[in-house]
Motif scaffolding. Structure first.
Motif, PDB file in Angstrom:
ATOM      1  N   SER A  78      52.701  35.483  42.672  1.00 22.07           N
ATOM      2  CA  SER A  78      53.410  36.476  41.853  1.00 22.07           C
ATOM      3  C   SER A  78      52.516  37.617  41.366  1.00 22.07           C
ATOM      4  N   LYS A  79      51.358  37.766  41.994  1.00 19.69           N
ATOM      5  CA  LYS A  79      50.502  38.919  41.700  1.00 19.69           C
ATOM      6  C   LYS A  79      50.415  39.763  42.979  1.00 19.69           C
ATOM      7  N   ALA A  80      49.971  41.015  42.807  1.00 19.32           N
ATOM      8  CA  ALA A  80      49.869  41.892  43.986  1.00 19.32           C
ATOM      9  C   ALA A  80      48.576  42.687  43.924  1.00 19.32           C
ATOM     10  N   HIS A  81      47.942  42.808  45.090  1.00  9.78           N
ATOM     11  CA  HIS A  81      46.703  43.573  45.222  1.00  9.78           C
ATOM     12  C   HIS A  81      46.961  44.735  46.170  1.00  9.78           C
ATOM     13  N   PHE A  82      46.468  45.922  45.791  1.00  3.08           N
ATOM     14  CA  PHE A  82      46.626  47.110  46.646  1.00  3.08           C
ATOM     15  C   PHE A  82      45.260  47.572  47.147  1.00  3.08           C
TER      16      PHE A  82
END
Ligand code: CO
Length: 483
Positions: A78-82
């Protein structure tokens, strides 16, 4: 009588704000999230598109000429890395060092120096800006007219041109639109070397990265084939009746893209290449196609959904895309072709008659019967006598020709929707639609997660910067974050 305020349509300055270069390369965890990222959504969305629209203020004439920039959005717990990175081709590095445009673009960019500066300059720049996918342990940035560039999926470092153990020699082409066979996980691709007799190569890339050249056939005439449809039995192309007049290009007067035109009164032709390498052709009325949605066999028929144009959307020589007159932009319509393999009869129906592009589907249905397609489309409030930028996502039910829309207008501008099936989901539309939008109200981009069933918003990831309008991308179930 009640007076109705007409809906507010897009503002041109809002739209143009998404066509700025993004020069910086980032890598960070996204902190500003509305809604919740579903915990089952684990994996990585890769996107490709032109990251630079100018070199040191000298503008490219067409956005398709901009250098490829990979965006990577990784979803984990449920986390996001860009992260984003340019494909560091030698030409990109040389232009950055020189601080000016050194290469003519295929679509709309001439070098400075007028006719003399461009005369007989046939050097091409592999801009690697059209699509990106991860397969067989490597990340590939792909472009229309050359071999792919390989990148490290963890660091996004450019590794170099991929020859697949020298099976693709210099001059060979692996185009930007491969298809993954969901049964075997083989990646099927093609390449066209256009000439007066064009050569089409069909490739199969295994899950271990072995490339097989499955077939090579020659077909009469100049081929401009951007995409194909794939079934377990056939590779399907639509040969648009395009002719290429190379002389204005050779003599430096026009870019190659402006030298293409539709042959008058010539039919379009389906090229059906079977697994034995036999080529069957079926004529149909003239139309132009960039992108196919999907194809599958149904009894004696091949069903093919594609976005069709009544004419070739010709690039006007020496024009600036920033000043485009949308009332003159030819609309694309989602069209179903039913090809009878015995009689060669073609039935054609329109599934969506508002301007749309970038058809995608649940990838588990590639080459198999599908019911739903997801596309980018114009704001449905756009008057019928004009066209507009893509601002909405539409889900088309091909069984009923009904559709659902999620509209980001007037200040949101969309890109290709990528459908991600829910792990172990049973229904075709059980999953999520991922896309990058340019949100002019924030002057920055959002990663949007829509529910595949009803296109309601699941989560919005607000990036602290913009991403220029991109082209294609893919989701893979591996999580890549910088080591
Ligand atoms: Co494309």
């Amino acid at each position: 009588m009640l007076s109705q305020t007409p809906p507010k349509l897009f503002d041109r300055q809002d739209w143009l704000a998404g066509y700025r270069s993004l020069k910086q390369e980032y890598s960070y965890w996204v902190s500003d999230i509305t809604g919740a990222i579903p915990p089952e959504l684990q994996g990585t969305l890769f996107r490709n598109g032109p990251g630079l629209l100018d070199v040191n203020g000298e503008k490219y004439g067409h956005p398709f000429d901009g250098d490829g920039m990979i965006c990577r959005i990784s979803f984990q717990d449920s986390k996001a890395h860009f992260a984003n990175s340019f494909v560091k081709t030698p030409e990109y590095l040389a232009e950055q060092k020189a601080g000016k445009i050194l290469y003519r673009g295929v679509f709309g960019t001439q070098k400075a120096g007028g006719v003399l500066g461009n005369l007989f300059d046939m050097r091409r720049k592999n801009i690697a800006n059209t699509n990106v996918t991860y397969h067989g342990g490597k990340l590939f940035a792909m472009w229309e007219a050359d071999r792919p560039y390989a990148l490290d999926p963890y660091t996004l470092q450019t590794l170099g041109i991929e020859s697949f153990q020298d099976k693709l020699t210099p001059g060979s082409v692996f185009s930007a639109h491969p298809r993954l066979d969901p049964a075997t996980n083989d990646l099927w691709g093609f390449g066209v070397e256009p000439s007066f007799r064009s050569k089409i190569s069909i490739y199969k890339l295994s899950t271990t990265g072995d490339l097989q050249i499955v077939h090579q056939v020659k077909v009469p005439g100049f081929c401009f084939l951007h995409d194909f449809a794939w079934t377990p039995d056939y590779c399907i192309f639509i040969q648009n009746p395009i002719q290429f007049n190379p002389f204005p290009f050779i003599f430096g007067l026009q870019t190659a893209g402006a030298c293409l035109e539709l042959k008058p009164n010539a039919p379009s032709q389906f090229l059906l290449l079977d697994r034995q390498g036999n080529l069957q052709t079926i004529d149909t009325e003239p139309c132009f196609v960039f992108h196919h949605g999907n194809a599958y066999r149904s009894g004696d028929e091949l069903i093919l959904d594609a976005v069709t144009y009544a004419d070739y959307p010709k690039l006007e020589a020496n024009s600036d895309f920033r000043e485009v007159d949308f009332s003159k932009v030819i609309p694309g319509h989602l069209t179903r072709f039913c090809l009878n393999l015995s009689t060669k009869a073609v039935r054609k129906t329109t599934l969506l008659d508002r301007s749309c592009e970038f058809p995608r589907l649940n990838p588990n249905h590639t080459g198999r019967p599908h019911r739903y397609l997801y596309l980018a489309m114009i704001d449905p409030a756009t008057p019928p006598d004009t066209n507009a930028p893509l601002q909405a996502i539409v889900k088309v039910d091909t069984h009923t020709a009904q559709h659902q829309i999620h509209n980001f207008a007037p200040r949101g501008f969309v890109s290709e929707p990528v459908f991600v099936p829910r792990p172990n989901g049973e229904l075709e539309d059980d999953g999520w639609v991922l896309l990058l939008t340019f949100n002019a109200a924030r002057n920055a981009s959002d990663v949007v997660i829509l529910n595949g069933t009803d296109l309601t918003t699941q989560a919005i990831l607000h990036l602290p910067h913009h991403v220029p309008y991109g082209l294609h991308g893919n989701f893979v179930p591996h999580v890549f974050v910088n080591k």
